[in-house]
Design an enzyme around this catalytic site. Structure first.
Site, PDB file in Angstrom:
ATOM      1  N   ASP A 136     -25.210   2.305   4.348  1.00 58.56           N
ATOM      2  CA  ASP A 136     -24.570   2.875   5.443  1.00 58.56           C
ATOM      3  C   ASP A 136     -24.988   4.264   5.757  1.00 58.56           C
ATOM      4  O   ASP A 136     -24.414   5.278   5.626  1.00 58.56           O
ATOM      5  CB  ASP A 136     -23.070   2.991   5.170  1.00 58.56           C
ATOM      6  CG  ASP A 136     -22.216   1.348   5.296  1.00 58.56           C
ATOM      7  OD1 ASP A 136     -22.866   0.607   6.078  1.00 58.56           O
ATOM      8  OD2 ASP A 136     -21.282   1.096   4.824  1.00 58.56           O
ATOM      9  N   LYS A 174     -26.487  -4.708   2.800  1.00 60.28           N
ATOM     10  CA  LYS A 174     -25.821  -4.910   3.945  1.00 60.28           C
ATOM     11  C   LYS A 174     -26.415  -3.654   4.531  1.00 60.28           C
ATOM     12  O   LYS A 174     -26.411  -2.713   4.660  1.00 60.28           O
ATOM     13  CB  LYS A 174     -24.454  -4.727   3.756  1.00 60.28           C
ATOM     14  CG  LYS A 174     -23.789  -5.125   5.053  1.00 60.28           C
ATOM     15  CD  LYS A 174     -22.191  -4.685   5.052  1.00 60.28           C
ATOM     16  CE  LYS A 174     -21.466  -3.414   4.842  1.00 60.28           C
ATOM     17  NZ  LYS A 174     -21.849  -2.640   6.350  1.00 60.28           N
ATOM     18  N   ASP A 177     -24.581  -7.288   9.294  1.00 59.94           N
ATOM     19  CA  ASP A 177     -23.257  -7.109   9.685  1.00 59.94           C
ATOM     20  C   ASP A 177     -23.160  -6.250  11.083  1.00 59.94           C
ATOM     21  O   ASP A 177     -22.870  -5.342  11.389  1.00 59.94           O
ATOM     22  CB  ASP A 177     -22.588  -5.907   8.771  1.00 59.94           C
ATOM     23  CG  ASP A 177     -21.275  -6.071   8.883  1.00 59.94           C
ATOM     24  OD1 ASP A 177     -20.539  -7.021   9.388  1.00 59.94           O
ATOM     25  OD2 ASP A 177     -20.263  -4.997   8.282  1.00 59.94           O
ATOM     26  N   LYS A 234     -21.154  -7.762  13.494  1.00 61.65           N
ATOM     27  CA  LYS A 234     -19.839  -7.980  13.932  1.00 61.65           C
ATOM     28  C   LYS A 234     -19.704  -8.480  15.438  1.00 61.65           C
ATOM     29  O   LYS A 234     -19.237  -7.912  16.488  1.00 61.65           O
ATOM     30  CB  LYS A 234     -18.946  -6.672  13.700  1.00 61.65           C
ATOM     31  CG  LYS A 234     -18.724  -6.210  12.489  1.00 61.65           C
ATOM     32  CD  LYS A 234     -18.077  -4.959  12.380  1.00 61.65           C
ATOM     33  CE  LYS A 234     -17.403  -4.461  10.913  1.00 61.65           C
ATOM     34  NZ  LYS A 234     -18.837  -4.145  10.139  1.00 61.65           N
ATOM     35  N   ILE A 250     -19.939 -12.926  24.761  1.00 61.06           N
ATOM     36  CA  ILE A 250     -20.138 -14.261  25.536  1.00 61.06           C
ATOM     37  C   ILE A 250     -20.879 -15.194  24.371  1.00 61.06           C
ATOM     38  O   ILE A 250     -21.814 -14.638  23.745  1.00 61.06           O
ATOM     39  CB  ILE A 250     -20.581 -14.257  27.023  1.00 61.06           C
ATOM     40  CG1 ILE A 250     -21.961 -13.781  26.864  1.00 61.06           C
ATOM     41  CG2 ILE A 250     -19.510 -13.315  27.790  1.00 61.06           C
ATOM     42  CD1 ILE A 250     -22.628 -13.895  28.277  1.00 61.06           C
ATOM     43  N   PRO A 251     -20.652 -16.382  24.467  1.00 58.90           N
ATOM     44  CA  PRO A 251     -21.291 -17.243  23.475  1.00 58.90           C
ATOM     45  C   PRO A 251     -22.683 -17.181  23.512  1.00 58.90           C
ATOM     46  O   PRO A 251     -23.512 -17.138  22.627  1.00 58.90           O
ATOM     47  CB  PRO A 251     -20.467 -18.582  23.652  1.00 58.90           C
ATOM     48  CG  PRO A 251     -19.190 -18.310  24.077  1.00 58.90           C
ATOM     49  CD  PRO A 251     -19.444 -17.032  25.073  1.00 58.90           C
ATOM     50  N   THR A 302     -11.067  -3.807   7.373  1.00 59.29           N
ATOM     51  CA  THR A 302     -10.381  -3.233   6.215  1.00 59.29           C
ATOM     52  C   THR A 302      -9.513  -1.953   6.458  1.00 59.29           C
ATOM     53  O   THR A 302      -8.484  -1.701   5.847  1.00 59.29           O
ATOM     54  CB  THR A 302     -11.172  -2.875   4.786  1.00 59.29           C
ATOM     55  OG1 THR A 302     -12.296  -2.208   5.267  1.00 59.29           O
ATOM     56  CG2 THR A 302     -11.827  -4.273   4.293  1.00 59.29           C
ATOM     57  N   GLY A 352     -20.113   0.362  -1.050  1.00 55.52           N
ATOM     58  CA  GLY A 352     -20.803   1.528  -0.236  1.00 55.52           C
ATOM     59  C   GLY A 352     -20.797   2.897  -0.709  1.00 55.52           C
ATOM     60  O   GLY A 352     -21.607   3.024  -2.144  1.00 55.52           O
ATOM     61  N   ARG A 353     -20.087   3.817  -0.555  1.00 52.28           N
ATOM     62  CA  ARG A 353     -20.405   4.903  -0.854  1.00 52.28           C
ATOM     63  C   ARG A 353     -20.102   5.221  -2.286  1.00 52.28           C
ATOM     64  O   ARG A 353     -20.660   6.419  -2.948  1.00 52.28           O
ATOM     65  CB  ARG A 353     -19.343   6.009  -0.018  1.00 52.28           C
ATOM     66  CG  ARG A 353     -19.697   6.132   1.420  1.00 52.28           C
ATOM     67  CD  ARG A 353     -18.491   6.979   2.065  1.00 52.28           C
ATOM     68  NE  ARG A 353     -18.827   7.005   3.706  1.00 52.28           N
ATOM     69  CZ  ARG A 353     -18.167   7.360   4.482  1.00 52.28           C
ATOM     70  NH1 ARG A 353     -17.146   8.219   4.157  1.00 52.28           N
ATOM     71  NH2 ARG A 353     -18.497   7.321   5.738  1.00 52.28           N
TER      72      ARG A 353
END
Length: 230
Positions: free
Chosen positions: A12, A34, A61, A63, A67-68, A119, A210-211
């Site tokens: 990140d 990631k 990642d 997300k 539309i499909p 999360t 992550g951090r």
């Protein structure tokens, strides 16, 4: 020690140089990274190809919530880069998840994960967007929808791992971001965080850290602490 293949380090960063420096510091100790929208936008897709070329697995990642047709195109692009995992928003419904699964069939090594509830979200956050159930209930509802659409697994917090494993059975992936070192600040994952040991014990297949690792004075030592539970 926890199997390293199941411990994913989140790159990140806003700068490719910082990400590459962290990868160099961890060396062969980490095989799975990631990459999210921030780094992908800053560094471009070449970083994904570079990491894959070095033998690393990459969890892309994205997300996806579109539309499909657009989702399918993005999944194909992720597969062409060599990504091992890609995320789609379960809240987009069966249509976009099915489109992602269909597109991923062209790439046998690519697994489609459905993001359930991020999360950082609480029950009041869900209420703000008109969802009148608890995070646990929403996670389970979306997980069942994802399973019906053929997704390879789901993304949820460590706190829901046990509930999900009980509902989904032994095969689907359960990937848990929001993993922290014991006693550490959970940061933006504070609403529903947990340790790697607790997540694995509950049934998670993978954890994302992550951090706690990437911003540590000694990232390699921090990664070892994540795996050992200390």
């Amino acid at each position: 020690m926890i199997n390293d293949d199941r411990t994913i380090v989140a790159l990140d960063f806003a700068d490719r140089g910082d990400a590459e420096a962290l990868v160099a510091r961890l060396g062969g100790a980490c095989g799975h990274y990631k990459i999210g929208l921030e780094l992908l936008t800053a560094a471009g897709p070449g970083l994904v190809e570079e990491l894959v070329g070095r033998g690393h697995e990459v969890f892309l990642d994205l997300k996806l919530f579109e539309i499909p047709h657009s989702v399918a195109g993005a999944v194909r692009a992720a597969g062409a880069l060599g990504a091992s995992m890609v995320t789609v928003h379960a809240m987009g419904g069966t249509g976009i998840m099915s489109a992602a699964v269909d597109a991923a069939r062209e790439f046998p090594g690519l697994r489609v994960l459905a993001l359930t509830v991020v999360t950082s979200m609480t029950g009041s956050d869900l209420a703000d967007i008109g969802i009148g159930v608890t995070p646990d209930e929403q996670v389970l509802r979306l997980a069942r929808l994802a399973a019906g659409a053929g997704c390879d697994g789901v993304v949820a917090s460590p706190r829901e791992a046990g509930l999900l494993r009980g509902v989904l059975g032994p095969r689907p992936l359960i990937v848990t971001p929001g993993v922290t070192l014991p006693g550490a600040d959970a940061g933006e994952h504070a609403a529903r965080s947990g340790t790697a040991q607790a997540a694995f014990a509950a049934g998670a297949s993978h954890v994302v850290v992550g951090r706690g690792v990437t911003r540590a004075a000694d990232p390699l030592a921090a990664l070892r602490r994540v795996r050992s539970g200390g």
